[in-house]
Scaffold this motif. Structure first.
Motif, PDB file in Angstrom:
ATOM      1  N   MET A  72      -1.551  28.464 -72.648  1.00 51.77           N
ATOM      2  CA  MET A  72      -0.602  29.432 -73.190  1.00 51.77           C
ATOM      3  C   MET A  72       0.509  29.675 -72.164  1.00 51.77           C
ATOM      4  SD  MET A  72      -1.415  33.095 -74.809  1.00 51.77           S
ATOM      5  CE  MET A  72      -0.129  34.064 -75.469  1.00 51.77           C
ATOM      6  N   ILE A  73       1.733  29.721 -72.629  1.00 49.03           N
ATOM      7  CA  ILE A  73       2.893  29.904 -71.762  1.00 49.03           C
ATOM      8  C   ILE A  73       2.990  31.368 -71.318  1.00 49.03           C
ATOM      9  CG2 ILE A  73       4.478  30.327 -73.663  1.00 49.03           C
ATOM     10  CD1 ILE A  73       6.560  28.675 -72.104  1.00 49.03           C
ATOM     11  N   ASN A  74       3.342  31.589 -70.045  1.00 45.00           N
ATOM     12  CA  ASN A  74       3.485  32.973 -69.580  1.00 45.00           C
ATOM     13  C   ASN A  74       4.901  33.470 -69.878  1.00 45.00           C
ATOM     14  OD1 ASN A  74       5.264  32.406 -67.356  1.00 45.00           O
ATOM     15  ND2 ASN A  74       3.506  31.760 -66.150  1.00 45.00           N
TER      16      ASN A  74
ATOM     17  N   ARG B  19      12.527  31.604 -69.162  1.00 43.80           N
ATOM     18  CA  ARG B  19      13.276  30.464 -68.609  1.00 43.80           C
ATOM     19  C   ARG B  19      13.651  29.478 -69.712  1.00 43.80           C
ATOM     20  NH1 ARG B  19       9.322  29.998 -63.552  1.00 43.80           N
ATOM     21  NH2 ARG B  19      10.412  31.457 -62.185  1.00 43.80           N
ATOM     22  N   GLU B  20      12.722  29.242 -70.611  1.00 47.42           N
ATOM     23  CA  GLU B  20      13.001  28.332 -71.722  1.00 47.42           C
ATOM     24  C   GLU B  20      14.094  28.897 -72.630  1.00 47.42           C
ATOM     25  OE1 GLU B  20      12.997  24.933 -73.801  1.00 47.42           O
ATOM     26  OE2 GLU B  20      11.968  25.308 -71.908  1.00 47.42           O
TER      27      GLU B  20
ATOM     28  N   THR C 285       7.312  34.624 -68.019  1.00 50.74           N
ATOM     29  CA  THR C 285       8.382  34.128 -67.143  1.00 50.74           C
ATOM     30  C   THR C 285       8.853  32.752 -67.597  1.00 50.74           C
ATOM     31  OG1 THR C 285       7.484  35.399 -65.295  1.00 50.74           O
ATOM     32  CG2 THR C 285       9.010  33.619 -64.756  1.00 50.74           C
ATOM     33  N   ASP C 286       7.908  31.874 -67.877  1.00 50.33           N
ATOM     34  CA  ASP C 286       8.268  30.529 -68.340  1.00 50.33           C
ATOM     35  C   ASP C 286       8.954  30.584 -69.702  1.00 50.33           C
ATOM     36  OD1 ASP C 286       7.254  29.362 -66.048  1.00 50.33           O
ATOM     37  OD2 ASP C 286       5.288  28.954 -66.939  1.00 50.33           O
ATOM     38  N   PHE C 287       8.491  31.477 -70.562  1.00 48.92           N
ATOM     39  CA  PHE C 287       9.105  31.625 -71.881  1.00 48.92           C
ATOM     40  C   PHE C 287      10.563  32.066 -71.744  1.00 48.92           C
ATOM     41  CE2 PHE C 287       9.866  34.153 -75.810  1.00 48.92           C
ATOM     42  CZ  PHE C 287       9.862  33.083 -76.700  1.00 48.92           C
TER      43      PHE C 287
END
Length: 118
Positions: A1-3, A9-10, A5-7
């Protein structure tokens, strides 16, 4: 599952043309010396003790101002947006919404409206 912060950034990598145009006017304290963040998560605690996030397109902590660039997806998300705005207003934040076309076609007017709310 994406965290979260990464979401975020995307989301920054996939910004719309209107978001790019507006970001160029807001970044690096270009507007009234205020710092704006792009796709920055705001954590909210529910009355049931659960944490969740809202991710505004642009956020100025100093002015407690959220700016949203609304594209076609927002036509089907009206109820979600209304609830989200209610929650963010309850936190003392002011929300400005601009249609993508308004940003693209009349950026000067958009910037003037933002300045009036800083």
């Amino acid at each position: 599952m994406i965290n979260i912060t990464d979401f975020c950034r995307e989301l920054r990598r996939q910004q719309t043309g209107a978001e790019k145009l507006l970001w160029e006017q807001l970044r690096n304290r270009k507007l009234e010396g205020r710092k704006f963040l792009r796709q920055h998560p705001l954590q909210v605690q529910s009355s049931f003790g659960k944490s969740f996030y809202y991710i505004p397109d642009f956020y100025c902590y100093e002015s407690k101002l959220v700016i949203e660039a609304d594209g076609p997806i927002h036509l089907v998300k009206k109820d979600y947006d209304k609830n989200r705005d209610f929650v963010l207003n309850a936190l003392g934040l002011k929300i400005l919404r601009f249609e993508n076309e308004e940003i693209s076609n009349d950026i000067v007017s958009v910037i003037n409206k933002i300045k009036m709310n800083l």
